[in-house]
Each structure stands twice: as C-alpha cells, then as structure tokens.
Design a protein around this motif. Structure first.
Motif, short mmCIF file in Angstrom:
data_model
loop_
_atom_site.label_atom_id
_atom_site.label_comp_id
_atom_site.label_asym_id
_atom_site.label_seq_id
_atom_site.Cartn_x
_atom_site.Cartn_y
_atom_site.Cartn_z
N ILE A 52 0.84 -1.20 0.00
CA ILE A 52 0.00 0.00 0.00
C ILE A 52 0.87 1.25 0.00
O ILE A 52 0.60 2.22 -0.72
CB ILE A 52 -0.97 0.00 1.21
N GLU A 53 1.95 1.22 0.78
CA GLU A 53 2.87 2.36 0.82
C GLU A 53 3.55 2.56 -0.53
O GLU A 53 3.72 3.69 -0.99
CB GLU A 53 3.93 2.14 1.91
N LYS A 54 3.92 1.46 -1.19
CA LYS A 54 4.53 1.56 -2.53
C LYS A 54 3.52 2.10 -3.54
O LYS A 54 3.87 2.90 -4.41
CB LYS A 54 5.05 0.19 -2.97
N TYR A 55 2.27 1.67 -3.41
CA TYR A 55 1.21 2.17 -4.30
C TYR A 55 1.07 3.68 -4.13
O TYR A 55 1.01 4.42 -5.12
CB TYR A 55 -0.11 1.47 -3.97
N GLU A 56 1.05 4.15 -2.89
CA GLU A 56 0.92 5.59 -2.64
C GLU A 56 2.12 6.35 -3.18
O GLU A 56 1.98 7.42 -3.77
CB GLU A 56 0.77 5.83 -1.13
N LEU B 159 4.09 5.60 -5.71
CA LEU B 159 4.16 5.67 -7.18
C LEU B 159 3.20 6.70 -7.75
O LEU B 159 3.29 7.05 -8.93
CB LEU B 159 3.95 4.29 -7.81
N LEU B 160 2.29 7.19 -6.91
CA LEU B 160 1.36 8.23 -7.36
C LEU B 160 1.92 9.64 -7.20
O LEU B 160 1.22 10.62 -7.41
CB LEU B 160 0.02 8.12 -6.61
N LEU B 161 3.18 9.72 -6.83
CA LEU B 161 3.84 11.03 -6.69
C LEU B 161 4.56 11.41 -7.98
O LEU B 161 4.98 10.55 -8.74
CB LEU B 161 4.85 10.99 -5.54
N CYS C 8 5.22 2.13 -17.26
CA CYS C 8 5.72 3.20 -16.39
C CYS C 8 5.06 3.22 -15.01
O CYS C 8 5.35 4.10 -14.20
CB CYS C 8 5.51 4.56 -17.05
N PHE C 9 4.20 2.27 -14.73
CA PHE C 9 3.40 2.33 -13.51
C PHE C 9 4.28 2.39 -12.27
O PHE C 9 4.00 3.14 -11.33
CB PHE C 9 2.45 1.14 -13.44
N THR C 10 5.35 1.62 -12.23
CA THR C 10 6.24 1.64 -11.06
C THR C 10 7.56 2.36 -11.37
O THR C 10 8.50 2.29 -10.58
CB THR C 10 6.54 0.21 -10.57
N LYS D 244 -4.33 11.83 -4.05
CA LYS D 244 -3.18 12.15 -4.88
C LYS D 244 -3.62 12.74 -6.23
O LYS D 244 -2.99 13.65 -6.77
CB LYS D 244 -2.30 10.92 -5.10
N TYR D 245 -4.69 12.20 -6.77
CA TYR D 245 -5.24 12.70 -8.04
C TYR D 245 -5.73 14.14 -7.86
O TYR D 245 -5.50 15.00 -8.71
CB TYR D 245 -6.38 11.77 -8.47
N THR D 246 -6.38 14.40 -6.74
CA THR D 246 -6.86 15.76 -6.44
C THR D 246 -5.69 16.74 -6.35
O THR D 246 -5.73 17.83 -6.93
CB THR D 246 -7.66 15.77 -5.10
#
Length: 199
Positions: A12-16, A18-20, A121-123, A177-179
């Motif tokens: 979950i932390e890695k998912y968050e 990668l959204l940066l 490019c997702f990760t 993150k999208y916001t």
C-alpha cells in the motif's frame, strides 16, 4: 498472518509512493479504473479498463474542463476522444454507441496510446543506453503483469488481495493524490475534490 499484514502495508505504501511526481494523470486514472472495476479475479481485459478510463476522462475533461496534463500536450485518451468527436460530432453526453466506439479506439491504439505509456511506467519508467524511455509490449511489476498484444492485465495475488481487503483505503489514497495533481494544473477550480469524490 503477521508477515502478510506487513507485506500488505508495504505494498500500500509503494502504491501511494508511485502516485507522486507524475507528468500526466495516467497512473491515477489507471489505479482508479482498477478500483472501480472491483476485480474478483486476477485477469482484467483492456476493454474493462478502457470503459472506466472513458468515464473518468470524459467527465473530467469534457464536462468539467479539467486540465489533465503538463504543458500543451493533451493525454492520448483526450486526443483519441477528440478524433472521435471531430469525426462524429460532439455532444455533452456519451451515448452507449459513442462509448463503445471510443473504448475500441483506445484499445486499438494500445501501441501508441494510454496502455503503451501507463503500463510500463506504472512503477517507474526504464531507459535505454541513450537515456530514452522504453515501453516494452510485455512486462511485470509487483502490482500486475501486462501484455499489449493479448490486451490483458493480470493482477498479482498480493495486489488483488489488498484491493479486496483495502478497497476504500486505496481509493481514498488515489483520489487524494489525483486531487493534489489536478489542483496544481487547475488552480482556479475549487471543486476538484468534489468532482473526484464522485468516483
């Protein structure tokens, strides 16, 4: 059980993370699309993803006029939609036929569009010896395997598990993150959080 819980937290932390720092909204839209699908099995067809991608981009870009990209280069999905609307005429809503046709266009454009760029490019995008980004047709990361030729994504067991166990948390992270991303590109729009919370 403890090991699995620790791995879940780490993923979950890695998912968050990668959204940066993204140059366009592809990752947010892909993550949100997967969560909107609520997959019960590991296999997701590109058509299923494109269905949600069309919903998100049409609403955000054409209904609310949000800028989803950096500089003067619209997202590939926006370009595909514009090609379609230029050909068949624009309406302020999508008919079922419109949506079917745009989904087909996005999937058919897999080698030079949304799927080509977001999946490898997702990760983190890889580069060749010349420093140019590379976009392999087949690839794998901790979250999923993908094959552009077969038009399919296969979620990892771990990612499917955290989707099923932490759906609301992942969606909250994605929307947040999208916001933040959209607020930087649309500083005069004060309703972005409300627009995205619809999903």
């Amino acid at each position: 059980m403890i090991d699995k819980d620790i791995y879940t937290i780490e993923l979950i932390e890695k998912y968050e993370k990668l959204l940066l720092r993204n140059n366009n909204s592809y990752k947010y839209v892909l993550g949100l699309s997967i969560l909107m699908i609520k997959p019960k099995s590991r296999i997701i067809k590109f058509e299923e993803i494109a269905d949600k991608v069309v919903d998100i981009y049409f609403r955000n870009i054409f209904k609310y006029n949000l800028i989803e990209h950096n500089k003067n280069q619209p997202t590939k999905v926006q370009q595909d939609m514009k090609i379609y609307f230029d050909t068949y005429g624009y309406k302020n809503y999508l008919t079922n036929l419109d949506k079917e046709n745009i989904i087909k266009l996005i999937v058919q454009n897999k080698n030079n569009g949304f799927f080509k760029y977001v999946l490898p490019c997702f990760t983190g995008a890889k580069k060749n010896d010349k420093g140019q980004y590379i976009y392999p047709a087949i690839g794998e990361n901790e979250f999923f395997y993908y094959d552009l030729n077969k038009e399919v994504m296969v979620l990892s067991d771990e990612f499917l598990y955290i989707i099923n166990q932490n759906q609301s948390k992942l969606k909250a992270i994605t929307i947040k993150k999208y916001t933040e991303y959209l607020e930087k590109r649309n500083p005069n729009n004060k309703n972005i959080s409300e627009i995205l919370n619809y999903y």
